[in-house]
Design an enzyme around this catalytic site. Sequence first.
Site, PDB file in Angstrom:
ATOM      1  N   ASN A  79     -19.113   8.474  16.325  1.00  0.00           N
ATOM      2  CA  ASN A  79     -18.986   7.691  17.564  1.00  0.00           C
ATOM      3  C   ASN A  79     -19.760   6.381  17.459  1.00  0.00           C
ATOM      4  O   ASN A  79     -19.291   5.339  17.928  1.00  0.00           O
ATOM      5  CB  ASN A  79     -19.464   8.500  18.770  1.00  0.00           C
ATOM      6  CG  ASN A  79     -18.406   9.461  19.247  1.00  0.00           C
ATOM      7  OD1 ASN A  79     -17.443   9.070  19.915  1.00  0.00           O
ATOM      8  ND2 ASN A  79     -18.564  10.732  18.892  1.00  0.00           N
TER       9      ASN A  79
ATOM     10  N   MET B 154     -28.871  15.437  19.865  1.00  0.00           N
ATOM     11  CA  MET B 154     -29.016  16.882  20.095  1.00  0.00           C
ATOM     12  C   MET B 154     -30.356  17.244  20.723  1.00  0.00           C
ATOM     13  O   MET B 154     -31.035  18.162  20.265  1.00  0.00           O
ATOM     14  CB  MET B 154     -28.824  17.645  18.775  1.00  0.00           C
ATOM     15  CG  MET B 154     -27.441  17.497  18.187  1.00  0.00           C
ATOM     16  SD  MET B 154     -26.152  18.103  19.278  1.00  0.00           S
ATOM     17  CE  MET B 154     -26.376  19.867  19.054  1.00  0.00           C
TER      18      MET B 154
ATOM     19  N   HIS C 250     -19.030  14.071  25.666  1.00  0.00           N
ATOM     20  CA  HIS C 250     -19.044  15.523  25.466  1.00  0.00           C
ATOM     21  C   HIS C 250     -17.642  15.981  25.064  1.00  0.00           C
ATOM     22  O   HIS C 250     -16.653  15.543  25.669  1.00  0.00           O
ATOM     23  CB  HIS C 250     -19.480  16.208  26.762  1.00  0.00           C
ATOM     24  CG  HIS C 250     -19.575  17.692  26.623  1.00  0.00           C
ATOM     25  ND1 HIS C 250     -20.620  18.296  25.954  1.00  0.00           N
ATOM     26  CD2 HIS C 250     -18.753  18.693  27.021  1.00  0.00           C
ATOM     27  CE1 HIS C 250     -20.433  19.602  25.954  1.00  0.00           C
ATOM     28  NE2 HIS C 250     -19.310  19.870  26.595  1.00  0.00           N
TER      29      HIS C 250
END
Length: 228
Positions: free
Chosen positions: A23, A99, A118
């Site tokens: 991303n 994370m 997400h």
Amino acid sequence: MTTAFTSQNPCPVVVLISGSGSNLQALIDDTQQPDAPFTIAGVISSKPEVLGLERAQKAHIPTQVISASNFSTRETYDHALLDALTVWKPALIVLAGFMRVLGNSLVEHYAGRMFNIHPSLLPKYPGLHTHERVLAASDPEHGCTVHFVIPELDAGPIVAQAKCKVRKEDDPDSLKPRVQALEHKLYPKVVRWFAEGRVSLQQGGVVLLDGTVLPKQGMQFDEDSLTR
Ligand code: GRF
């Protein structure tokens, strides 16, 4: 009052990662478009030696590693993170596979200025193993969500979702790249909206896009309607 940034005066964004950074790469690629209204001022990783750091370095973006293992509490970690972020004066924080759960005070500090992506159609399947859970439930569709970050995990006001069909032969390994391909188009699009002053978080968790209140699921896209 939302600032409208332009390619001449781009929105400074800091991206937080923990892993491969695909991303991040999509965002880097978008900043290389001549009309990009945002720039990546820095990248912070919670893990050393991840591919995402290499991607940033290759694009000459400053990086910093803030390893969880060096901090005994969430508060001290968040404090170090806030110190590092402040140096780059970001107008927007983008969580891209980061994370770690952030504490309330850091999240409140960047309220309305922090996005997460997400891999599910929230509010379905917050947390991990989303592809497996979609398949176990025999859902006909799957996808990804970009939302503003609030202290509760994967629960913030939704800006946009992109959907794909689940095929009967799908397994987690076939679903994951299809969802990620959606992510790589959706995230730069939403970051642009923010940079251009088009999207904002209002009182009560209301999301405004171009002056219009978005529905709870945010703007909806599918594989065909999701262009750049
Ligand atoms: C993405 O699937 C994203 O939805 C989730 O973590 C993954 C990060 O992948 N939050 P990458 O590091 O961007 O490749």
